[in-house]
Design a protein around this motif. Sequence first.
Motif, PDB file in Angstrom:
ATOM      1  N   TRP A  78      76.270   3.267  -2.845  1.00 55.50           N
ATOM      2  CA  TRP A  78      75.971   2.236  -1.853  1.00 55.50           C
ATOM      3  C   TRP A  78      74.685   2.603  -1.146  1.00 55.50           C
ATOM      4  O   TRP A  78      74.462   3.767  -0.812  1.00 55.50           O
ATOM      5  N   ALA A  79      73.845   1.605  -0.902  1.00 55.91           N
ATOM      6  CA  ALA A  79      72.570   1.832  -0.212  1.00 55.91           C
ATOM      7  C   ALA A  79      72.400   0.801   0.899  1.00 55.91           C
ATOM      8  O   ALA A  79      72.907  -0.321   0.805  1.00 55.91           O
ATOM      9  N   ASP A  80      71.693   1.205   1.929  1.00 61.89           N
ATOM     10  CA  ASP A  80      71.396   0.342   3.073  1.00 61.89           C
ATOM     11  C   ASP A  80      69.887   0.181   3.194  1.00 61.89           C
ATOM     12  O   ASP A  80      69.142   1.148   3.015  1.00 61.89           O
ATOM     13  N   VAL A  81      69.462  -1.037   3.514  1.00 59.04           N
ATOM     14  CA  VAL A  81      68.043  -1.326   3.741  1.00 59.04           C
ATOM     15  C   VAL A  81      67.926  -1.998   5.106  1.00 59.04           C
ATOM     16  O   VAL A  81      68.695  -2.905   5.422  1.00 59.04           O
ATOM     17  N   TRP A  82      66.975  -1.531   5.907  1.00 59.42           N
ATOM     18  CA  TRP A  82      66.680  -2.111   7.209  1.00 59.42           C
ATOM     19  C   TRP A  82      65.206  -2.503   7.230  1.00 59.42           C
ATOM     20  O   TRP A  82      64.354  -1.756   6.740  1.00 59.42           O
ATOM     21  N   VAL A  83      64.904  -3.663   7.789  1.00 58.81           N
ATOM     22  CA  VAL A  83      63.512  -4.104   7.910  1.00 58.81           C
ATOM     23  C   VAL A  83      63.398  -5.090   9.072  1.00 58.81           C
ATOM     24  O   VAL A  83      64.342  -5.836   9.361  1.00 58.81           O
ATOM     25  N   SER A  84      62.276  -5.057   9.750  1.00 58.85           N
ATOM     26  CA  SER A  84      61.955  -6.069  10.761  1.00 58.85           C
ATOM     27  C   SER A  84      61.100  -7.125  10.090  1.00 58.85           C
ATOM     28  O   SER A  84      60.108  -6.794   9.424  1.00 58.85           O
ATOM     29  N   ILE A  85      61.480  -8.382  10.245  1.00 56.76           N
ATOM     30  CA  ILE A  85      60.746  -9.505   9.649  1.00 56.76           C
ATOM     31  C   ILE A  85      60.077 -10.271  10.791  1.00 56.76           C
ATOM     32  O   ILE A  85      60.714 -10.565  11.801  1.00 56.76           O
ATOM     33  N   TYR A  86      58.788 -10.572  10.607  1.00 60.94           N
ATOM     34  CA  TYR A  86      58.002 -11.285  11.623  1.00 60.94           C
ATOM     35  C   TYR A  86      57.520 -12.612  11.039  1.00 60.94           C
ATOM     36  O   TYR A  86      57.090 -12.672   9.894  1.00 60.94           O
ATOM     37  N   TRP A  87      57.555 -13.674  11.850  1.00 60.57           N
ATOM     38  CA  TRP A  87      57.071 -14.988  11.406  1.00 60.57           C
ATOM     39  C   TRP A  87      56.664 -15.808  12.626  1.00 60.57           C
ATOM     40  O   TRP A  87      56.920 -15.399  13.762  1.00 60.57           O
ATOM     41  N   GLY A  88      56.062 -16.957  12.384  1.00 61.07           N
ATOM     42  CA  GLY A  88      55.673 -17.857  13.470  1.00 61.07           C
ATOM     43  C   GLY A  88      54.725 -17.208  14.462  1.00 61.07           C
ATOM     44  O   GLY A  88      54.809 -17.457  15.661  1.00 61.07           O
ATOM     45  N   CYS A  89      53.819 -16.379  13.977  1.00 61.17           N
ATOM     46  CA  CYS A  89      52.941 -15.610  14.861  1.00 61.17           C
ATOM     47  C   CYS A  89      51.930 -16.507  15.574  1.00 61.17           C
ATOM     48  O   CYS A  89      51.384 -17.438  14.992  1.00 61.17           O
ATOM     49  N   LYS A  90      51.727 -16.192  16.834  1.00 63.91           N
ATOM     50  CA  LYS A  90      50.673 -16.800  17.656  1.00 63.91           C
ATOM     51  C   LYS A  90      49.824 -15.630  18.112  1.00 63.91           C
ATOM     52  O   LYS A  90      50.183 -14.918  19.044  1.00 63.91           O
ATOM     53  N   GLY A  91      48.715 -15.413  17.407  1.00 63.60           N
ATOM     54  CA  GLY A  91      47.969 -14.171  17.605  1.00 63.60           C
ATOM     55  C   GLY A  91      48.807 -13.039  17.037  1.00 63.60           C
ATOM     56  O   GLY A  91      49.331 -13.144  15.941  1.00 63.60           O
ATOM     57  N   GLU A  92      48.959 -11.969  17.794  1.00 72.72           N
ATOM     58  CA  GLU A  92      49.770 -10.843  17.339  1.00 72.72           C
ATOM     59  C   GLU A  92      51.225 -10.958  17.784  1.00 72.72           C
ATOM     60  O   GLU A  92      52.058 -10.148  17.406  1.00 72.72           O
ATOM     61  N   LYS A  93      51.542 -11.962  18.597  1.00 71.69           N
ATOM     62  CA  LYS A  93      52.911 -12.154  19.080  1.00 71.69           C
ATOM     63  C   LYS A  93      53.678 -13.022  18.096  1.00 71.69           C
ATOM     64  O   LYS A  93      53.251 -14.124  17.771  1.00 71.69           O
ATOM     65  N   CYS A  94      54.809 -12.499  17.623  1.00 66.69           N
ATOM     66  CA  CYS A  94      55.552 -13.164  16.545  1.00 66.69           C
ATOM     67  C   CYS A  94      57.039 -13.248  16.875  1.00 66.69           C
ATOM     68  O   CYS A  94      57.579 -12.390  17.572  1.00 66.69           O
ATOM     69  N   ALA A  95      57.698 -14.247  16.293  1.00 65.53           N
ATOM     70  CA  ALA A  95      59.153 -14.230  16.252  1.00 65.53           C
ATOM     71  C   ALA A  95      59.530 -13.057  15.356  1.00 65.53           C
ATOM     72  O   ALA A  95      58.822 -12.743  14.391  1.00 65.53           O
ATOM     73  N   SER A  96      60.614 -12.386  15.668  1.00 67.37           N
ATOM     74  CA  SER A  96      60.999 -11.230  14.848  1.00 67.37           C
ATOM     75  C   SER A  96      62.511 -11.067  14.857  1.00 67.37           C
ATOM     76  O   SER A  96      63.201 -11.504  15.781  1.00 67.37           O
ATOM     77  N   GLU A  97      62.982 -10.447  13.795  1.00 70.27           N
ATOM     78  CA  GLU A  97      64.413 -10.137  13.700  1.00 70.27           C
ATOM     79  C   GLU A  97      64.571  -8.885  12.862  1.00 70.27           C
ATOM     80  O   GLU A  97      63.932  -8.742  11.811  1.00 70.27           O
ATOM     81  N   ASP A  98      65.391  -7.954  13.348  1.00 68.08           N
ATOM     82  CA  ASP A  98      65.716  -6.739  12.608  1.00 68.08           C
ATOM     83  C   ASP A  98      66.929  -7.045  11.743  1.00 68.08           C
ATOM     84  O   ASP A  98      67.970  -7.463  12.263  1.00 68.08           O
ATOM     85  N   VAL A  99      66.783  -6.870  10.434  1.00 67.96           N
ATOM     86  CA  VAL A  99      67.868  -7.231   9.517  1.00 67.96           C
ATOM     87  C   VAL A  99      68.296  -6.025   8.686  1.00 67.96           C
ATOM     88  O   VAL A  99      67.536  -5.069   8.514  1.00 67.96           O
ATOM     89  N   HIS A 100      69.493  -6.099   8.144  1.00 71.79           N
ATOM     90  CA  HIS A 100      70.098  -5.017   7.370  1.00 71.79           C
ATOM     91  C   HIS A 100      70.829  -5.620   6.178  1.00 71.79           C
ATOM     92  O   HIS A 100      71.385  -6.707   6.267  1.00 71.79           O
ATOM     93  N   LYS A 101      70.806  -4.904   5.069  1.00 76.70           N
ATOM     94  CA  LYS A 101      71.579  -5.319   3.897  1.00 76.70           C
ATOM     95  C   LYS A 101      72.164  -4.063   3.260  1.00 76.70           C
ATOM     96  O   LYS A 101      71.472  -3.063   3.088  1.00 76.70           O
ATOM     97  N   ARG A 102      73.444  -4.119   2.927  1.00 75.25           N
ATOM     98  CA  ARG A 102      74.121  -3.028   2.222  1.00 75.25           C
ATOM     99  C   ARG A 102      74.467  -3.517   0.834  1.00 75.25           C
ATOM    100  O   ARG A 102      75.095  -4.572   0.677  1.00 75.25           O
ATOM    101  N   ILE A 103      74.059  -2.760  -0.172  1.00 75.49           N
ATOM    102  CA  ILE A 103      74.270  -3.189  -1.555  1.00 75.49           C
ATOM    103  C   ILE A 103      74.733  -1.995  -2.402  1.00 75.49           C
ATOM    104  O   ILE A 103      74.480  -0.845  -2.080  1.00 75.49           O
ATOM    105  N   TRP A 104      75.413  -2.341  -3.495  1.00 75.23           N
ATOM    106  CA  TRP A 104      75.776  -1.343  -4.498  1.00 75.23           C
ATOM    107  C   TRP A 104      74.622  -1.250  -5.494  1.00 75.23           C
ATOM    108  O   TRP A 104      74.169  -2.260  -6.017  1.00 75.23           O
ATOM    109  N   VAL A 105      74.133  -0.038  -5.729  1.00 68.91           N
ATOM    110  CA  VAL A 105      73.048   0.169  -6.682  1.00 68.91           C
ATOM    111  C   VAL A 105      73.633   0.810  -7.927  1.00 68.91           C
ATOM    112  O   VAL A 105      74.081   1.956  -7.880  1.00 68.91           O
ATOM    113  N   PRO A 106      73.676   0.080  -9.051  1.00 68.94           N
ATOM    114  CA  PRO A 106      74.281   0.643 -10.269  1.00 68.94           C
ATOM    115  C   PRO A 106      73.455   1.775 -10.876  1.00 68.94           C
ATOM    116  O   PRO A 106      72.316   1.922 -10.611  1.00 68.94           O
TER     117      PRO A 106
END
Length: 180
Positions: free
Chosen positions: A152-180
Amino acid sequence: MNQKYIIPFVWLVFLFIIHVKTHSFCEYPNSGCFPNGRGCNNDYSACGAQIESVSWEDYDKPMESPLDCTYDLQDRYTYLNLTVRVPDSAAGGPEALGHFTFSDDDGNSERILGDGLFLNGVDCPEDNNKPASKTYTSLWLISRANKPNNVWADVWVSIYWGCKGEKCASEDVHKRIWVP
């Protein structure tokens, strides 16, 4: 130190520095701006960003990556293939990623991105260069020793979108998956 040992010592230090530099794989491209996350469910956007898919893949040759990579000559190159999605309500697509890390239940882990990095055709955000697609797929060079296998592996990343200059909407997301 005896003078006859100084030249070999300096030579060894030089070779060590070159060796360490060639193994530092990928560096941030030179950029004058970085995304500044403002969260979501506010003036910037609704929440709902997600990791659509993630996989670890081997290639015979170096592949294009968002980071400036230097490669040691190898028979195989290991990449983490990541696809992210922004909320359907977002104007445009993913503009930056940051705080990108993975780990597995065997104790392998790697931090791919610390700070945020504009990508997907966005340099320093302007209103006229917004990505149209709600998804973005990218390959990230990783150490072969850290590639998960039958775990099992976990991935974490912050995703940014809708930027106005350097200020962006953002969300920290996580996904857990089985890696064969």
